[in-house]
Design a protein around this motif. Structure first.
Motif, PDB file in Angstrom:
ATOM      1  N   ALA A  64       3.905  14.958  28.139  1.00  0.00           N
ATOM      2  CA  ALA A  64       4.729  14.941  26.926  1.00  0.00           C
ATOM      3  C   ALA A  64       3.859  14.666  25.706  1.00  0.00           C
ATOM      4  O   ALA A  64       4.021  15.283  24.641  1.00  0.00           O
ATOM      5  N   LEU A  65       2.898  13.740  25.848  1.00  0.00           N
ATOM      6  CA  LEU A  65       2.006  13.448  24.721  1.00  0.00           C
ATOM      7  C   LEU A  65       1.143  14.662  24.387  1.00  0.00           C
ATOM      8  O   LEU A  65       0.908  14.972  23.218  1.00  0.00           O
ATOM      9  N   VAL A  66       0.682  15.333  25.448  1.00  0.00           N
ATOM     10  CA  VAL A  66      -0.126  16.534  25.209  1.00  0.00           C
ATOM     11  C   VAL A  66       0.719  17.582  24.469  1.00  0.00           C
ATOM     12  O   VAL A  66       0.258  18.226  23.531  1.00  0.00           O
ATOM     13  N   THR A  67       1.983  17.714  24.902  1.00  0.00           N
ATOM     14  CA  THR A  67       2.880  18.646  24.205  1.00  0.00           C
ATOM     15  C   THR A  67       3.091  18.196  22.756  1.00  0.00           C
ATOM     16  O   THR A  67       3.077  19.016  21.827  1.00  0.00           O
ATOM     17  N   ALA A  68       3.290  16.868  22.566  1.00  0.00           N
ATOM     18  CA  ALA A  68       3.488  16.352  21.212  1.00  0.00           C
ATOM     19  C   ALA A  68       2.328  16.756  20.331  1.00  0.00           C
ATOM     20  O   ALA A  68       2.509  17.155  19.178  1.00  0.00           O
ATOM     21  N   GLN A  69       1.132  16.663  20.896  1.00  0.00           N
ATOM     22  CA  GLN A  69      -0.020  17.030  20.091  1.00  0.00           C
ATOM     23  C   GLN A  69      -0.168  18.544  19.929  1.00  0.00           C
ATOM     24  O   GLN A  69      -0.249  19.039  18.816  1.00  0.00           O
ATOM     25  N   ARG A  70      -0.153  19.240  21.059  1.00  0.00           N
ATOM     26  CA  ARG A  70      -0.438  20.675  21.006  1.00  0.00           C
ATOM     27  C   ARG A  70       0.630  21.454  20.239  1.00  0.00           C
ATOM     28  O   ARG A  70       0.305  22.311  19.429  1.00  0.00           O
TER      29      ARG A  70
ATOM     30  N   SER B  82       7.663  27.566   2.058  1.00  0.00           N
ATOM     31  CA  SER B  82       7.574  28.142   3.405  1.00  0.00           C
ATOM     32  C   SER B  82       6.675  27.288   4.295  1.00  0.00           C
ATOM     33  O   SER B  82       6.956  27.139   5.489  1.00  0.00           O
ATOM     34  N   ILE B  83       5.616  26.702   3.723  1.00  0.00           N
ATOM     35  CA  ILE B  83       4.778  25.811   4.543  1.00  0.00           C
ATOM     36  C   ILE B  83       5.590  24.576   4.935  1.00  0.00           C
ATOM     37  O   ILE B  83       5.563  24.134   6.085  1.00  0.00           O
ATOM     38  N   ALA B  84       6.356  24.045   3.973  1.00  0.00           N
ATOM     39  CA  ALA B  84       7.135  22.838   4.236  1.00  0.00           C
ATOM     40  C   ALA B  84       8.134  23.077   5.367  1.00  0.00           C
ATOM     41  O   ALA B  84       8.307  22.235   6.255  1.00  0.00           O
ATOM     42  N   ALA B  85       8.784  24.252   5.362  1.00  0.00           N
ATOM     43  CA  ALA B  85       9.797  24.550   6.376  1.00  0.00           C
ATOM     44  C   ALA B  85       9.167  24.584   7.767  1.00  0.00           C
ATOM     45  O   ALA B  85       9.705  24.017   8.727  1.00  0.00           O
ATOM     46  N   GLU B  86       8.005  25.230   7.876  1.00  0.00           N
ATOM     47  CA  GLU B  86       7.358  25.359   9.177  1.00  0.00           C
ATOM     48  C   GLU B  86       6.799  24.013   9.632  1.00  0.00           C
ATOM     49  O   GLU B  86       6.791  23.714  10.831  1.00  0.00           O
ATOM     50  N   THR B  87       6.336  23.200   8.661  1.00  0.00           N
ATOM     51  CA  THR B  87       5.863  21.855   9.005  1.00  0.00           C
ATOM     52  C   THR B  87       7.015  21.036   9.583  1.00  0.00           C
ATOM     53  O   THR B  87       6.843  20.305  10.566  1.00  0.00           O
ATOM     54  N   ALA B  88       8.187  21.179   8.989  1.00  0.00           N
ATOM     55  CA  ALA B  88       9.356  20.438   9.462  1.00  0.00           C
ATOM     56  C   ALA B  88       9.704  20.850  10.894  1.00  0.00           C
ATOM     57  O   ALA B  88      10.035  20.005  11.735  1.00  0.00           O
ATOM     58  N   GLU B  89       9.601  22.161  11.194  1.00  0.00           N
ATOM     59  CA  GLU B  89       9.841  22.643  12.553  1.00  0.00           C
ATOM     60  C   GLU B  89       8.892  21.978  13.549  1.00  0.00           C
ATOM     61  O   GLU B  89       9.298  21.521  14.613  1.00  0.00           O
ATOM     62  N   ALA B  90       7.602  21.946  13.172  1.00  0.00           N
ATOM     63  CA  ALA B  90       6.596  21.355  14.052  1.00  0.00           C
ATOM     64  C   ALA B  90       6.849  19.864  14.210  1.00  0.00           C
ATOM     65  O   ALA B  90       6.649  19.294  15.284  1.00  0.00           O
ATOM     66  N   GLN B  91       7.326  19.229  13.141  1.00  0.00           N
ATOM     67  CA  GLN B  91       7.622  17.795  13.197  1.00  0.00           C
ATOM     68  C   GLN B  91       8.765  17.530  14.186  1.00  0.00           C
ATOM     69  O   GLN B  91       8.730  16.555  14.932  1.00  0.00           O
ATOM     70  N   VAL B  92       9.744  18.436  14.206  1.00  0.00           N
ATOM     71  CA  VAL B  92      10.850  18.302  15.162  1.00  0.00           C
ATOM     72  C   VAL B  92      10.323  18.391  16.595  1.00  0.00           C
ATOM     73  O   VAL B  92      10.691  17.591  17.459  1.00  0.00           O
ATOM     74  N   ARG B  93       9.410  19.363  16.831  1.00  0.00           N
ATOM     75  CA  ARG B  93       8.820  19.500  18.171  1.00  0.00           C
ATOM     76  C   ARG B  93       8.039  18.239  18.544  1.00  0.00           C
ATOM     77  O   ARG B  93       8.096  17.759  19.673  1.00  0.00           O
ATOM     78  N   PHE B  94       7.313  17.709  17.565  1.00  0.00           N
ATOM     79  CA  PHE B  94       6.545  16.494  17.807  1.00  0.00           C
ATOM     80  C   PHE B  94       7.475  15.335  18.173  1.00  0.00           C
ATOM     81  O   PHE B  94       7.268  14.640  19.164  1.00  0.00           O
ATOM     82  N   ASP B  95       8.516  15.150  17.371  1.00  0.00           N
ATOM     83  CA  ASP B  95       9.439  14.037  17.600  1.00  0.00           C
ATOM     84  C   ASP B  95      10.073  14.116  18.991  1.00  0.00           C
ATOM     85  O   ASP B  95      10.168  13.115  19.695  1.00  0.00           O
TER      86      ASP B  95
ATOM     87  N   ALA C  82       8.952  15.682  21.735  1.00  0.00           N
ATOM     88  CA  ALA C  82       7.985  15.422  22.799  1.00  0.00           C
ATOM     89  C   ALA C  82       7.590  13.953  22.816  1.00  0.00           C
ATOM     90  O   ALA C  82       7.438  13.348  23.898  1.00  0.00           O
ATOM     91  N   ALA C  83       7.450  13.355  21.634  1.00  0.00           N
ATOM     92  CA  ALA C  83       7.079  11.939  21.577  1.00  0.00           C
ATOM     93  C   ALA C  83       8.206  11.078  22.147  1.00  0.00           C
ATOM     94  O   ALA C  83       7.956  10.060  22.781  1.00  0.00           O
ATOM     95  N   ASP C  84       9.457  11.500  21.941  1.00  0.00           N
ATOM     96  CA  ASP C  84      10.590  10.794  22.544  1.00  0.00           C
ATOM     97  C   ASP C  84      10.538  10.880  24.064  1.00  0.00           C
ATOM     98  O   ASP C  84      10.750   9.890  24.762  1.00  0.00           O
TER      99      ASP C  84
END
Lengths: 342, 444
Positions: B264-270, B391-404, B406-408
């Protein structure tokens, strides 16, 4: 036996798990790319500093007379009104625009009006008046003039390297500078002046020992202070307004700049005052005669500018431009006399 | 030295007699069983200590990735963005004539307030790091000064004074030479901390130790079981058997949980933080490019240094005009992990568009059409920069959701395992004693 079998089974399971665990791992490669990208970004933008040189040596002659540096080349004949000058340099300029180096911070003389974005002031209008003669009949002369804003450090360098056709930027005529550029006859006369905070215990040049004094660099004021007030601590600024902010923030005790500039600073902060009369020496005079700086390779342009200035001295144009730009009464003056070299 | 030697030689026989007597104590069956029970319990206790230690370390690492270092990095990136946005806004104000519009003014105020909030949050988390505190001190002391200069700039410009532009320039210089570099330092510390947590949470050596000690414990239990079976004519010792089963179950459970946490941590990072970091940097680069493009124009003709800085920044952002390299090109490579290449391509197109508008502005300016260049810069160029930022902000937010997410995942289930591990292994130790005690007692 069962126990051994269990042990073997467990061992295999664990070995499999370990293998799986070894396959995935974290890496900081992407993080390093991200951090480095912005790290160097900052490094690049922080090294930003205005450059410019007035020290390039030149083989062209220095005609300056030490006793009277304001002497310039004889004026040429002007074209009849409404006809552009028939000169090679004029034809070249007419294919583009007249490019003039100016300051953007000097109130009354040349500054960027923050409300309109236009370069405004006595010197800016002087540049427009010259452009009108080169481009006769043009309705909006700003379409035929390109202002390049320069810092004190850059104003002669841009003339030398041909970035601009001329610089009109309260440039004091002096023999050292004649080595790099040619000067027109003077269009304005100022003198070094001392500005302090209203509550300061400084009443003149004699009180400046050990005090922090702001000047722009390189400038006639810097020469004046180092030549006449050697025990003052000189603080060098890039722009004239920077000296005012430094005085406001108490990082300097006094500002020495020409009267023409000080009057404009004083309007922007009435909590300051001008004190005393400064006295210079022959090497570092207190008087400033301002001339238009032109490339040494284009002496004919200098002669042309001198011809215009000659005409404007006579017909009152220079005084009119001063009043149109609302110069304070103390700054309005009849232009200094022209004297010639040849 | 020589005087000390004789007493040593006289003591030697004594030591030998003690050494010889030792093994004799475990020659009888009950004493051997007692020894095996002690070793078994000891092994289980060691396993408990090692696995509980590893569990607590991984649990805290996984929690930190989600709540502490990960959140800190996100806040530092947000702070950097807000500061770069302030600088870009200031540079635009220097360029545009007239008073800032209500919208620009509101953006400045929002950014300023957000910067204050972020600095407070970051400071709270950075209490234990002296280096981060120093960087924060720079930001905390210089930001009010920056703000004061910007405000003074607005007031003086309103009076039509050129002093206003000087104050704006000084504010911008303060941002570039003091505040942003201190923020980069914070960014580095936060990235380091996140990586320390990732490494702590994915340590292979912990798993190896648990497996080794776990297998050793099982081996001891097995040996005990076999010895007891031979000596007591009973097929199985139930206490030992149940203890072994408990150890196996807990061992497998722990390793499975650790393995899940690790992946999960690896996923959070990758899939998460890598993209978040790279895109955040891209966003900052875009803002700084915009600021330098504006300053080049505002400084009319002597802005070569700003042009050089712009070219450099855009190269870092895009690699070239087509924007297939640089930070965004790298983000595109990373997007292959999550199948989001199309979104990154969209960002790259926005960046290409931004660059073309900047070049249009430059060419207008070089043709001495200053007014047209300024109009284009505050109009179309600002809009292109805004589109890129959004557009960068939107995609960053998507990645942040994936991070959150996986970190959960990484930190879930540790609480139950911690209780089960402690109670289960203690129970196993008790079972070993309870199972062997009657057998030992039979010999009395």
């Amino acid at each position: 036996m069962t126990a051994r079998r269990t042990a073997v089974f467990t061992g295999l399971t664990l070995a499999a798990l370990l293998t799986a665990a070894g396959c995935v791992s974290t890496s900081r490669a992407a993080s390093d790319v991200a951090v480095n990208a912005v790290d160097t970004a900052t490094a690049t933008t922080t090294t930003v500093a205005p450059t410019g040189s007035t020290t390039t040596s030149t083989t062209l002659p220095n005609p300056c007379q030490k006793s009277d540096p304001a002497r310039s080349y004889q004026p040429s004949a002007l074209p009849p009104p409404g006809v552009p000058p028939s000169r090679t340099w004029a034809d070249e300029i007419r294919t583009r625009k007249l490019i003039v180096g100016v300051d953007e911070n000097t109130y009354f003389f040349s500054f960027k009006d923050p409300l309109t974005g236009t370069i405004t002031g006595f010197e800016a209008d002087l540049a427009r008046a010259i452009a009108r003669v080169i481009f006769p009949g043009v309705e909006d002369i700003d379409t035929k003039i390109k202002f390049v804003t320069v810092t004190t450090n850059e104003k002669f360098g841009v003339v030398q390297d041909g970035t601009v056709d001329m610089t009109i930027d309260v440039a004091t005529i002096g023999c050292t500078r004649w080595g790099f550029v040619d000067f027109s006859t003077p269009y304005y006369e100022a003198h070094q002046a001392l500005m302090v905070r209203d509550d300061a215990q400084i009443e003149g040049q004699g009180d400046l020992g050990g005090k922090r004094v702001c000047v722009t660099t390189p400038s006639s004021s810097e020469t004046f202070v180092s030549g006449n007030i050697p025990d003052a601590k000189i603080v060098r600024a890039n722009t004239r307004t920077e000296c005012l902010t430094r005085l406001q923030e108490n990082t300097v005790d006094a500002v020495v700049l020409p009267s023409s500039i000080q009057a404009g600073l004083l309007v922007q902060d009435p909590d300051m005052r001008l004190v005393g009369t400064l006295h210079g020496s022959p090497e570092a005079p207190a008087e400033n005669l301002y001339g238009i700086a032109v490339n040494k390779a284009n002496r004919d342009l200098t002669r042309f500018v001198n011809a215009l200035l000659e005409q404007w001295r006579r017909d009152g144009t220079l005084e009119r431009l001063q009043s149109e730009n609302k110069l304070p009464t103390a700054l309005r003056q009849a232009p200094p006399d022209a004297r010639y070299l040849d | 030295m020589t005087t000390v030697l004789p007493p040593q030689t006289t003591e030697k026989p004594l030591q030998d007699s003690v050494g010889r007597r030792e093994p004799g104590r475990f020659r009888t069956t009950p004493s051997r069983l007692r020894l095996l029970s002690i070793v078994s319990v000891g092994a289980i206790v060691v396993l408990l200590i090692v696995s509980a230690g590893a569990l607590s370390s991984r649990r805290s690492a996984a929690n930190s990735v989600r709540d502490d270092s990960g959140a800190q990095l996100a806040d530092v990136q947000a702070l950097y963005h807000v500061l770069a946005d302030l600088d870009a806004t200031a540079s635009r104000q220097l360029l545009a004539a007239g008073q800032p519009t209500a919208k620009v003014r509101q953006r400045y105020l929002d950014d300023r307030d957000e910067a204050g909030r972020l600095v407070a949050r970051i400071a709270e988390r950075a209490q234990s790091s002296p280096k981060a505190r120093r960087a924060l001190q720079v930001i905390a002391t210089q930001l009010p000064l920056y703000s004061q200069k910007v405000e003074a700039g607005v007031v003086n410009s309103r009076f039509g004074f050129p002093l206003g532009a000087e104050e704006t320039r000084q504010a911008s210089a303060l941002m570039r030479t003091d505040i942003l570099p201190a923020t980069v330092e914070l960014y580095k510390f936060a990235a380091d901390d996140l990586h320390d947590d990732y490494e702590r949470g994915t340590s292979a050596s912990q798993m190896v130790w648990i497996v080794v000690i776990g297998l050793a414990t099982l081996a001891v239990l097995a040996v005990t079981q076999i010895y007891a079976a031979r000596r007591t004519n009973r097929v199985l010792n139930v206490g030992l058997l149940v203890a072994s089963v408990i150890v196996v179950v807990l061992l497998v459970w722990t390793l499975v949980r650790f393995n899940n946490e690790q992946s999960a941590l690896v996923t959070a990072q990758r899939d998460g933080s890598d993209t978040v970091q790279v895109l955040s940097s891209a966003r900052i680069l875009a803002l700084q490019s915009q600021a330098n493009a504006n300053l080049r124009l505002a400084e009319r003709g002597t802005g070569d240094v700003y042009r050089a800085a712009y070219v450099d920044l855009v190269k870092k952002l895009c690699g070239g005009r087509e924007c297939r390299g640089g930070t965004l090109g790298y983000a595109h490579q990373l997007a292959a992990r999550t199948g989001t290449e199309a979104q990154i391509t969209g960002i790259q197109d926005d960046a290409t568009n931004f660059q073309s508008v900047v070049e249009q502005v430059v060419s207008e300016d070089e043709n001495a059409e200053y007014a047209r260049a300024v109009a284009l810069a505050v109009g179309e160029q600002a809009a292109a920069a805004q589109a890129l930022d959004t557009s960068i902000a939107a995609e960053t937010a998507e990645a942040q959701v994936r991070f959150d997410a996986a970190a959960d995942d990484a930190r879930g289930g540790f609480a139950v395992l911690a209780i089960a591990l402690t109670l289960g292994l203690l129970l196993a130790a008790v079972l070993v004693l309870v199972g062997l005690q009657p057998r030992i007692a039979e010999y009395r």
